[in-house]
Design a protein around this motif. Structure first.
Motif, short mmCIF file in Angstrom:
data_model
loop_
_atom_site.label_atom_id
_atom_site.label_comp_id
_atom_site.label_asym_id
_atom_site.label_seq_id
_atom_site.Cartn_x
_atom_site.Cartn_y
_atom_site.Cartn_z
N GLY A 99 0.81 -1.21 0.00
CA GLY A 99 0.00 0.00 0.00
C GLY A 99 0.84 1.26 0.00
N GLY A 100 2.06 1.14 -0.49
CA GLY A 100 2.94 2.30 -0.56
C GLY A 100 3.58 2.65 0.77
N SER A 101 4.48 3.65 0.71
CA SER A 101 5.11 4.15 1.93
C SER A 101 4.08 4.78 2.85
CB SER A 101 6.20 5.18 1.58
OG SER A 101 7.33 4.53 1.04
N THR A 102 2.95 5.19 2.30
CA THR A 102 1.85 5.73 3.13
C THR A 102 1.50 4.75 4.25
OG1 THR A 102 0.89 7.12 1.39
CG2 THR A 102 -0.61 6.29 3.09
N ILE A 103 1.31 3.49 3.90
CA ILE A 103 0.97 2.48 4.90
C ILE A 103 2.12 2.29 5.88
CG2 ILE A 103 0.65 -0.02 5.21
CD1 ILE A 103 -1.90 1.48 4.51
N GLY A 104 3.34 2.30 5.38
CA GLY A 104 4.50 2.14 6.26
C GLY A 104 4.61 3.28 7.26
N ASN A 105 4.40 4.52 6.79
CA ASN A 105 4.47 5.67 7.69
C ASN A 105 3.42 5.57 8.79
OD1 ASN A 105 6.59 6.89 6.31
ND2 ASN A 105 5.25 8.09 5.00
N ILE A 106 2.18 5.25 8.39
CA ILE A 106 1.09 5.18 9.37
C ILE A 106 1.32 4.04 10.36
CG2 ILE A 106 -1.39 4.83 9.66
CD1 ILE A 106 -1.78 6.18 6.92
N ALA A 107 1.68 2.86 9.85
CA ALA A 107 1.91 1.70 10.72
C ALA A 107 3.05 1.97 11.70
CB ALA A 107 2.20 0.46 9.89
N ALA A 108 4.12 2.61 11.23
CA ALA A 108 5.27 2.91 12.09
C ALA A 108 4.85 3.83 13.23
CB ALA A 108 6.38 3.54 11.27
N HIS A 136 5.51 14.21 4.39
CA HIS A 136 4.42 13.82 3.50
C HIS A 136 3.10 13.86 4.25
CE1 HIS A 136 2.03 10.93 1.00
NE2 HIS A 136 2.65 11.59 0.03
N LYS A 137 2.02 14.04 3.51
CA LYS A 137 0.69 14.14 4.12
C LYS A 137 0.32 12.87 4.89
CE LYS A 137 -1.94 12.55 0.09
NZ LYS A 137 -3.13 12.78 -0.75
N SER A 138 0.88 11.72 4.52
CA SER A 138 0.56 10.48 5.23
C SER A 138 1.01 10.54 6.68
CB SER A 138 1.20 9.27 4.53
OG SER A 138 2.61 9.40 4.47
N ILE A 139 2.10 11.25 6.94
CA ILE A 139 2.57 11.41 8.32
C ILE A 139 1.62 12.32 9.09
CG2 ILE A 139 4.42 12.49 9.69
CD1 ILE A 139 6.38 11.31 7.61
N SER A 185 6.53 -1.03 -1.79
CA SER A 185 7.41 -0.36 -0.84
C SER A 185 7.98 -1.34 0.19
CB SER A 185 6.63 0.75 -0.11
OG SER A 185 6.14 1.70 -1.03
N TRP A 186 8.95 -0.83 0.97
CA TRP A 186 9.62 -1.63 1.99
C TRP A 186 9.61 -0.90 3.32
CZ3 TRP A 186 14.08 -1.92 -1.97
CH2 TRP A 186 13.88 -3.02 -2.83
N LEU A 187 9.69 -1.66 4.39
CA LEU A 187 9.90 -1.10 5.72
C LEU A 187 10.98 -1.92 6.40
CD1 LEU A 187 7.27 0.11 8.26
CD2 LEU A 187 9.04 -1.50 9.00
N HIS A 188 11.97 -1.23 6.97
CA HIS A 188 13.09 -1.89 7.64
C HIS A 188 13.13 -1.47 9.11
CE1 HIS A 188 14.61 -2.61 3.54
NE2 HIS A 188 14.45 -1.33 3.33
N ALA A 213 -3.11 -4.94 10.17
CA ALA A 213 -4.42 -4.28 10.27
C ALA A 213 -4.63 -3.27 9.15
CB ALA A 213 -4.54 -3.59 11.62
N LEU A 214 -3.56 -2.62 8.73
CA LEU A 214 -3.69 -1.53 7.75
C LEU A 214 -3.55 -1.99 6.31
CD1 LEU A 214 -1.64 1.12 9.74
CD2 LEU A 214 -4.09 1.23 9.26
N GLN A 215 -2.84 -3.08 6.09
CA GLN A 215 -2.67 -3.58 4.72
C GLN A 215 -3.81 -4.53 4.36
OE1 GLN A 215 1.37 -3.60 2.90
NE2 GLN A 215 1.84 -4.77 4.72
N SER A 216 -4.07 -4.63 3.08
CA SER A 216 -5.13 -5.51 2.61
C SER A 216 -4.87 -6.96 3.03
CB SER A 216 -5.21 -5.45 1.08
OG SER A 216 -6.07 -6.45 0.58
N SER A 217 -5.95 -7.66 3.40
CA SER A 217 -5.82 -9.09 3.71
C SER A 217 -5.69 -9.90 2.43
CB SER A 217 -7.03 -9.58 4.51
OG SER A 217 -8.23 -9.35 3.80
#
Length: 481
Positions: A87-96, A114-117, A234-237, A254-258
């Motif tokens: 779901g892009g870095s948007t999902i990574g930012n929110i989940a983090a 970014h607006k996602s933050i 995208s990636w998250l490390h 919870a935030l990414q598609s099942s």
């Protein structure tokens, strides 16, 4: 480990060869129902658009090819763990942010985020303290945070839970954050970095150093920005000293598609393999090619390649900012280029941004010819110097006037922009691209902010979800003094 492996791609191809009958989702049935055009590339993509079948693993509980692909990625970056994001870095930012912060926590935030933050901060009802970055007058954009500003911020806000950085910015400008990250960790903060545009930095010279190797607890990267991965890939490390793995994995689930996209995951698998296929000799060829390209562009009188004069700025060679030496604004220049088939990443008031691929441009002469053809009829014109003090607040550390919960008690009204001084903004003002809010809900509308907004409107920026700006209005909270 065999770094040339692409476990997800290999599993998908193996499944494609084995499956005779498809009685499962998705409903296009391996592309068999796609009948618009037999030559369409969509049909080929649909053949690998699968679900969690035997042998294809599960992103939310990986134990097969996806686990292997993520382990290969983690080994490449030297992270404690690495995760695929569909779901892009948007999902990574929110989940983090969700995994680190509780409701009402205070966080230090690099203002050119970014607006996602901003959305994550608002959804979690956090208390943001914004750190204003250094402004680069050549690029006309915010860049990096100065170490002394962080020290000042932490001396006044020692109860902050996290530091949220953005590096590099959209134009590929960054600075080394090792000192800031180390100091923030010593002060007990979790450091999150949106490194969306720096997934390729792992390659080393000629690129800047990735914040993964500068010590950030969580780093989010958009592989699709500069690597051969599909949009949203995208990636998250995470680092070895990050202790909230369970919370992070919960929020990613919870935030990414099942039903995550297998083509997107396959492209992430390939992007990692692509990175590992490059050696320094290959990168040197790319660097030489880009230098020649910049030189050829500079030889066109109507155009100027932009460079920063700030010695602290580290620049990504893949990002090439071209300014107009004519009456054309950046937006008008973009339209002129598109008439000759040249599509750029973005335009701003002064020029356009090119993102060069990690490869040698094969048709460089044709490109330069078309570039010159696009602008040759325009006369040279010296631009008026801009007084940047009109658009920049003097305060380097700011916060919202009220909490989001308090703001929710007040109605939103629309007033003329010229009458908005000292009012509280009720909606984020987001030029897109790059998706970085110039005014945030809850901020006080100072004269510099209003001047900046008027300039952006005059320069014909495109704004997301802000049709009221076309009427010369802005949304503010109806708060009586």
């Amino acid at each position: 480990m065999n770094y040339h492996q692409t476990p997800i791609i290999e599993s998908l191809m193996r499944h494609k060869n084995n499956e005779k009958y498809s009685f499962h989702v998705p409903g296009h049935s391996n592309g068999s129902l796609f009948k618009i055009n037999n030559d369409s590339p969509f049909k080929n993509v649909m053949e690998i658009d699968q679900t969690e079948l035997t042998g294809l693993d599960d992103l939310h509980n990986p134990s097969g090819c996806i686990e292997e692909a993520q382990n290969l990625l983690s080994n490449l970056y030297g992270s404690h763990r690495s995760y695929f994001l569909v779901g892009g870095s948007t999902i990574g930012n929110i989940a983090a942010i969700f995994s680190v912060c509780n409701y009402g926590d205070k966080v230090l935030v690099q203002r050119n985020c970014h607006k996602s933050i901003i959305n994550a901060i608002r959804l979690k009802e956090l208390r943001p303290v914004f750190i204003e970055p250094v402004y680069d007058c050549n690029y006309e954009t915010s860049t990096y945070i100065d170490f002394e500003i962080i020290k000042t911020a932490l001396s006044n806000h020692g109860d902050a839970k996290a530091l949220i950085l953005t590096s590099p910015n959209y134009y590929g400008l960054s600075s080394n954050y090792e000192k800031i990250i180390r100091y923030s960790k010593e002060m007990g903060l979790i450091v999150i970095c949106d490194e969306a545009h720096g997934a390729h930095y792992i390659l080393g010279g000629p690129f800047p150093k990735s914040v993964v190797h500068q010590g950030a607890h969580i780093t989010i990267q958009s592989a699709h920005k500069t690597l051969p991965a599909m949009t949203m890939a995208s990636w998250l490390h995470v680092s070895k000293d990050f202790n909230e793995i369970d919370e992070l994995e919960y929020h990613l689930g919870a935030l990414q598609s099942s039903s995550p996209s297998y083509p997107i995951m396959a492209s992430l698998d390939y992007a990692r393999s692509f990175l590992q296929s490059h050696n320094q000799e290959m990168l040197k060829e790319v660097e030489i090619s880009i230098k020649k390209l910049k030189n050829d562009i500079s030889n066109i009188p109507q155009l100027d390649v932009c460079y920063s004069d700030d010695t602290n700025v580290e620049h990504d060679i893949l990002k090439i900012k071209i300014n107009s030496n004519t009456k054309l604004s950046g937006f008008e220049l973009q339209k002129a280029l598109e008439k000759n088939g040249i599509y750029t990443e973005l335009a701003d008031q002064s020029g356009v941004l090119l993102i060069h691929p990690i490869g040698v441009l094969g048709n460089q002469k044709c490109f330069i010819d078309d570039l010159y053809k696009s602008v040759r009829e325009f006369k040279l014109e010296k631009k008026n110097e801009i007084d940047y003090t009109l658009f920049k607040d003097t305060s380097k550390i700011t916060s919202l006037e009220m909490t989001y919960k308090e703001l929710s008690k007040y109605n939103t009204v629309y007033i003329n922009i010229s009458d908005a001084k000292n009012k509280i903004c009720a909606k984020d003002i987001v030029p897109y691209p790059p998706g970085i809010p110039i005014i945030i809900k809850g901020e006080r509308l100072t004269e510099p902010k209003i001047n900046l907004l008027k300039k952006f409107i005059k320069d014909n920026y495109y704004f997301q979800n802000a049709s009221f700006l076309k009427k010369g209005q802005i949304a503010v909270h109806n708060i009586r003094s």
